[in-house]
Design an enzyme around this catalytic site. Sequence first.
Site, PDB file in Angstrom:
ATOM      1  N   GLN A  15       0.817  -1.217   0.000  1.00 47.16           N
ATOM      2  CA  GLN A  15       0.000   0.000   0.000  1.00 47.16           C
ATOM      3  C   GLN A  15       0.861   1.283   0.000  1.00 47.16           C
ATOM      4  O   GLN A  15       0.657   2.182  -0.811  1.00 47.16           O
ATOM      5  CB  GLN A  15      -0.893  -0.065   1.253  1.00 47.16           C
ATOM      6  CG  GLN A  15      -2.007   0.909   1.238  1.00 47.16           C
ATOM      7  CD  GLN A  15      -3.089   0.600   2.273  1.00 47.16           C
ATOM      8  OE1 GLN A  15      -4.193   1.027   2.072  1.00 47.16           O
ATOM      9  NE2 GLN A  15      -2.793  -0.093   3.339  1.00 47.16           N
ATOM     10  N   ASP A  40      14.086 -11.161  -1.234  1.00 51.41           N
ATOM     11  CA  ASP A  40      13.232 -11.684  -0.161  1.00 51.41           C
ATOM     12  C   ASP A  40      13.861 -11.351   1.194  1.00 51.41           C
ATOM     13  O   ASP A  40      14.899 -11.909   1.562  1.00 51.41           O
ATOM     14  CB  ASP A  40      13.058 -13.199  -0.324  1.00 51.41           C
ATOM     15  CG  ASP A  40      12.013 -13.749   0.641  1.00 51.41           C
ATOM     16  OD1 ASP A  40      11.683 -13.052   1.634  1.00 51.41           O
ATOM     17  OD2 ASP A  40      11.522 -14.869   0.401  1.00 51.41           O
ATOM     18  N   TYR A  64       6.075  -7.264   7.712  1.00 48.48           N
ATOM     19  CA  TYR A  64       5.095  -8.342   7.888  1.00 48.48           C
ATOM     20  C   TYR A  64       3.885  -7.667   8.523  1.00 48.48           C
ATOM     21  O   TYR A  64       3.933  -7.251   9.678  1.00 48.48           O
ATOM     22  CB  TYR A  64       5.650  -9.450   8.783  1.00 48.48           C
ATOM     23  CG  TYR A  64       4.715 -10.636   8.844  1.00 48.48           C
ATOM     24  CD1 TYR A  64       4.952 -11.789   8.092  1.00 48.48           C
ATOM     25  CD2 TYR A  64       3.553 -10.579   9.617  1.00 48.48           C
ATOM     26  CE1 TYR A  64       4.067 -12.854   8.126  1.00 48.48           C
ATOM     27  CE2 TYR A  64       2.661 -11.643   9.649  1.00 48.48           C
ATOM     28  CZ  TYR A  64       2.925 -12.772   8.902  1.00 48.48           C
ATOM     29  OH  TYR A  64       2.039 -13.831   8.926  1.00 48.48           O
ATOM     30  N   THR A  65       2.785  -7.523   7.770  1.00 49.05           N
ATOM     31  CA  THR A  65       1.685  -6.652   8.216  1.00 49.05           C
ATOM     32  C   THR A  65       0.404  -7.401   8.580  1.00 49.05           C
ATOM     33  O   THR A  65      -0.586  -6.754   8.934  1.00 49.05           O
ATOM     34  CB  THR A  65       1.368  -5.604   7.121  1.00 49.05           C
ATOM     35  OG1 THR A  65       1.062  -6.291   5.909  1.00 49.05           O
ATOM     36  CG2 THR A  65       2.537  -4.664   6.899  1.00 49.05           C
ATOM     37  N   THR A 104       4.042   1.394  13.603  1.00 45.94           N
ATOM     38  CA  THR A 104       2.595   1.265  13.762  1.00 45.94           C
ATOM     39  C   THR A 104       2.092   1.755  15.126  1.00 45.94           C
ATOM     40  O   THR A 104       2.833   1.732  16.120  1.00 45.94           O
ATOM     41  CB  THR A 104       2.217  -0.226  13.612  1.00 45.94           C
ATOM     42  OG1 THR A 104       0.838  -0.393  13.932  1.00 45.94           O
ATOM     43  CG2 THR A 104       3.013  -1.126  14.540  1.00 45.94           C
ATOM     44  N   ASP A 105       0.817   2.107  15.153  1.00 47.54           N
ATOM     45  CA  ASP A 105       0.130   2.443  16.407  1.00 47.54           C
ATOM     46  C   ASP A 105      -0.013   1.208  17.308  1.00 47.54           C
ATOM     47  O   ASP A 105      -0.238   1.335  18.509  1.00 47.54           O
ATOM     48  CB  ASP A 105      -1.262   3.023  16.102  1.00 47.54           C
ATOM     49  CG  ASP A 105      -2.101   2.112  15.213  1.00 47.54           C
ATOM     50  OD1 ASP A 105      -1.537   1.335  14.412  1.00 47.54           O
ATOM     51  OD2 ASP A 105      -3.348   2.160  15.314  1.00 47.54           O
ATOM     52  N   TYR A 128       2.669  -8.968  16.373  1.00 50.41           N
ATOM     53  CA  TYR A 128       2.919  -7.965  15.325  1.00 50.41           C
ATOM     54  C   TYR A 128       3.462  -6.690  15.979  1.00 50.41           C
ATOM     55  O   TYR A 128       4.507  -6.169  15.578  1.00 50.41           O
ATOM     56  CB  TYR A 128       1.625  -7.684  14.562  1.00 50.41           C
ATOM     57  CG  TYR A 128       1.681  -6.455  13.680  1.00 50.41           C
ATOM     58  CD1 TYR A 128       2.434  -6.433  12.512  1.00 50.41           C
ATOM     59  CD2 TYR A 128       0.963  -5.295  14.022  1.00 50.41           C
ATOM     60  CE1 TYR A 128       2.485  -5.300  11.705  1.00 50.41           C
ATOM     61  CE2 TYR A 128       1.009  -4.168  13.226  1.00 50.41           C
ATOM     62  CZ  TYR A 128       1.770  -4.170  12.074  1.00 50.41           C
ATOM     63  OH  TYR A 128       1.826  -3.043  11.279  1.00 50.41           O
ATOM     64  N   LYS A 132       7.195  -5.012  15.612  1.00 49.57           N
ATOM     65  CA  LYS A 132       7.340  -3.652  15.079  1.00 49.57           C
ATOM     66  C   LYS A 132       8.079  -2.775  16.088  1.00 49.57           C
ATOM     67  O   LYS A 132       8.904  -1.946  15.717  1.00 49.57           O
ATOM     68  CB  LYS A 132       5.969  -3.049  14.746  1.00 49.57           C
ATOM     69  CG  LYS A 132       5.231  -3.713  13.586  1.00 49.57           C
ATOM     70  CD  LYS A 132       5.941  -3.580  12.245  1.00 49.57           C
ATOM     71  CE  LYS A 132       5.957  -2.169  11.714  1.00 49.57           C
ATOM     72  NZ  LYS A 132       6.554  -2.117  10.339  1.00 49.57           N
TER      73      LYS A 132
HETATM   74  N1  LIG Z   1      -1.781  -0.849   6.600  1.00 51.82           N
HETATM   75  C1  LIG Z   1      -1.989  -0.292   7.777  1.00 51.82           C
HETATM   76  O1  LIG Z   1      -3.134  -0.040   8.190  1.00 51.82           O
HETATM   77  C2  LIG Z   1      -0.830   0.064   8.656  1.00 51.82           C
HETATM   78  C3  LIG Z   1      -1.068   0.599   9.932  1.00 51.82           C
HETATM   79  C4  LIG Z   1       0.018   0.943  10.743  1.00 51.82           C
HETATM   80  C5  LIG Z   1       1.312   0.789  10.284  1.00 51.82           C
HETATM   81  N2  LIG Z   1       1.523   0.249   9.046  1.00 51.82           N
HETATM   82  C6  LIG Z   1       2.928   0.071   8.613  1.00 51.82           C
HETATM   83  O2  LIG Z   1       3.104   0.727   7.375  1.00 51.82           O
HETATM   84  C7  LIG Z   1       4.102   0.048   6.601  1.00 51.82           C
HETATM   85  C8  LIG Z   1       3.569  -0.198   5.199  1.00 51.82           C
HETATM   86  O3  LIG Z   1       2.381  -0.965   5.309  1.00 51.82           O
HETATM   87  P1  LIG Z   1       1.494  -1.324   4.036  1.00 51.82           P
HETATM   88  O4  LIG Z   1       0.067  -1.119   4.427  1.00 51.82           O
HETATM   89  O5  LIG Z   1       2.022  -0.649   2.821  1.00 51.82           O
HETATM   90  O6  LIG Z   1       1.779  -2.908   3.974  1.00 51.82           O
HETATM   91  P2  LIG Z   1       1.393  -3.974   2.846  1.00 51.82           P
HETATM   92  O7  LIG Z   1       0.446  -3.381   1.876  1.00 51.82           O
HETATM   93  O8  LIG Z   1       1.042  -5.205   3.565  1.00 51.82           O
HETATM   94  O9  LIG Z   1       2.769  -4.185   2.091  1.00 51.82           O
HETATM   95  C9  LIG Z   1       3.809  -4.937   2.676  1.00 51.82           C
HETATM   96  C10 LIG Z   1       5.076  -4.710   1.876  1.00 51.82           C
HETATM   97  O10 LIG Z   1       6.093  -5.521   2.459  1.00 51.82           O
HETATM   98  C11 LIG Z   1       6.752  -6.213   1.431  1.00 51.82           C
HETATM   99  N3  LIG Z   1       7.130  -7.561   1.878  1.00 51.82           N
HETATM  100  C12 LIG Z   1       6.380  -8.440   2.584  1.00 51.82           C
HETATM  101  N4  LIG Z   1       7.062  -9.580   2.774  1.00 51.82           N
HETATM  102  C13 LIG Z   1       8.264  -9.427   2.162  1.00 51.82           C
HETATM  103  C14 LIG Z   1       9.403 -10.242   2.008  1.00 51.82           C
HETATM  104  N5  LIG Z   1       9.458 -11.494   2.499  1.00 51.82           N
HETATM  105  N6  LIG Z   1      10.467  -9.751   1.332  1.00 51.82           N
HETATM  106  C15 LIG Z   1      10.434  -8.505   0.809  1.00 51.82           C
HETATM  107  N7  LIG Z   1       9.392  -7.668   0.922  1.00 51.82           N
HETATM  108  C16 LIG Z   1       8.313  -8.127   1.596  1.00 51.82           C
HETATM  109  C17 LIG Z   1       5.742  -6.368   0.312  1.00 51.82           C
HETATM  110  O11 LIG Z   1       6.490  -6.541  -0.867  1.00 51.82           O
HETATM  111  P3  LIG Z   1       5.845  -6.627  -2.359  1.00 51.82           P
HETATM  112  O12 LIG Z   1       5.680  -5.202  -2.754  1.00 51.82           O
HETATM  113  O13 LIG Z   1       6.833  -7.350  -3.168  1.00 51.82           O
HETATM  114  O14 LIG Z   1       4.530  -7.334  -2.210  1.00 51.82           O
HETATM  115  C18 LIG Z   1       4.943  -5.087   0.405  1.00 51.82           C
HETATM  116  O15 LIG Z   1       5.478  -4.063  -0.390  1.00 51.82           O
HETATM  117  C19 LIG Z   1       4.432  -1.236   7.398  1.00 51.82           C
HETATM  118  O16 LIG Z   1       5.605  -0.986   8.135  1.00 51.82           O
HETATM  119  C20 LIG Z   1       3.267  -1.389   8.361  1.00 51.82           C
HETATM  120  O17 LIG Z   1       3.664  -2.046   9.535  1.00 51.82           O
HETATM  121  C21 LIG Z   1       0.489  -0.096   8.220  1.00 51.82           C
END
Ligand SMILES: NC(=O)c1ccc[n+]([C@@H]2O[C@H](COP(=O)([O-])OP(=O)(O)OC[C@H]3O[C@@H](n4cnc5c(N)ncnc54)[C@H](OP(=O)(O)O)[C@@H]3O)[C@@H](O)[C@H]2O)c1
Length: 293
Positions: A15, A40, A64-65, A104-105, A128, A132
């Site tokens: 995202q 990876d 890892y989300t 993250t929160d 999780y 984090k």
């Molecule tokens: N989504 C939320 O509501 C939320 C809330 C609070 C904090 N956050 C934080 O915001 C950040 C971005 O979240 P997001 O929503 O963009 O997450 P996401 O959509 O789940 O994307 C996860 C990303 O991690 C990469 N990834 C996962 N496993 C991997 C592996 N084994 N090797 C290499 N890359 C890997 C994926 O790669 P690919 O692009 O190749 O798939 C993807 O780009 C994270 O740190 C998350 O903890 C998110």
Amino acid sequence: MTQPLKVLVFGRSGQLARALAALRPRPEVAFSFVGRDRFDLSTGDAGEPIRDLRPDAVINASGYTAVDGAERDRTEAERLNETAPRLMAEACIDLGIPLVHVSTDYVFDGGKYAPYTEDDPATPLNHYGATKRAGEVAVLDSDARAAVVRTSWVFSATAQNFLGMLLRQLDGPDEAKMVADQHARPTYAPDLAEGVLALALKLIEGEARATGLFHLTGADDATRVLMAQRVFDWARSRGRKAPAIVPVATSAFPAAAVRPLDTRLSCQRIEAIGMTPRPWRERLDLCLRTLPA
Ligand SMILES: NC(=O)c1ccc[n+]([C@@H]2O[C@H](COP(=O)([O-])OP(=O)(O)OC[C@H]3O[C@@H](n4cnc5c(N)ncnc54)[C@H](OP(=O)(O)O)[C@@H]3O)[C@@H](O)[C@H]2O)c1
């Protein structure tokens, strides 16, 4: 002509990574996205692509989300959320370049019942959140020129997220259960992307006030019920059938991971360096307008 600044982004189809890729093009910045297919992070040394590419800055948009999945895939979550950012910080120190890491929160237990500041103790309730938090500490305790950005409830039109789940409920059953007792501040992915890039550029310029821990979310408090109401009202205004909301407690959806109930984040520290949280309702409306008719 001067060369654009090379910014390595871990993540490609996630995202935040997609929101970074979709930012208004800036001639002074050239992104290089490293997704799972290219490297990876669960098996390799995250410092390797940094040393290979020698960028001017690194943004870690990977992680890892899956909150419930982390209870099961404990080692995988630790590798992605703790080991990888630690190795990124080490490589950034070696090359003398800055790192922006996203957290993250869910590092909070949700029991303050008032917006958390960066100075509040982090006591995560689930694995999780614990991984984090460990990643935050690894970056902040290193000598890297780094910013760690905590965010919450990220939404965009392109992802498998809460908004996507709401949209899938349209034209379906008459009622939908929505959790009413979780509170946070939803964040539009493009706003998070803008803030993260702005921090990276400030760090490249050597701005000391851009280092350390920051909260960056949308403005105004929300619950899942309030978000669902806004999306369903929008759908009805466009002639779609949307379900009636049945408010329920978190306990109505048994899950592997315990959820913190109130993770509203105060963003005053990042506001002091010129970034203003945007009201989530306006941003959600804008996001909905980007959806196909
Ligand atoms: N989504 C939320 O509501 C939320 C809330 C609070 C904090 N956050 C934080 O915001 C950040 C971005 O979240 P997001 O929503 O963009 O997450 P996401 O959509 O789940 O994307 C996860 C990303 O991690 C990469 N990834 C996962 N496993 C991997 C592996 N084994 N090797 C290499 N890359 C890997 C994926 O790669 P690919 O692009 O190749 O798939 C993807 O780009 C994270 O740190 C998350 O903890 C998110």
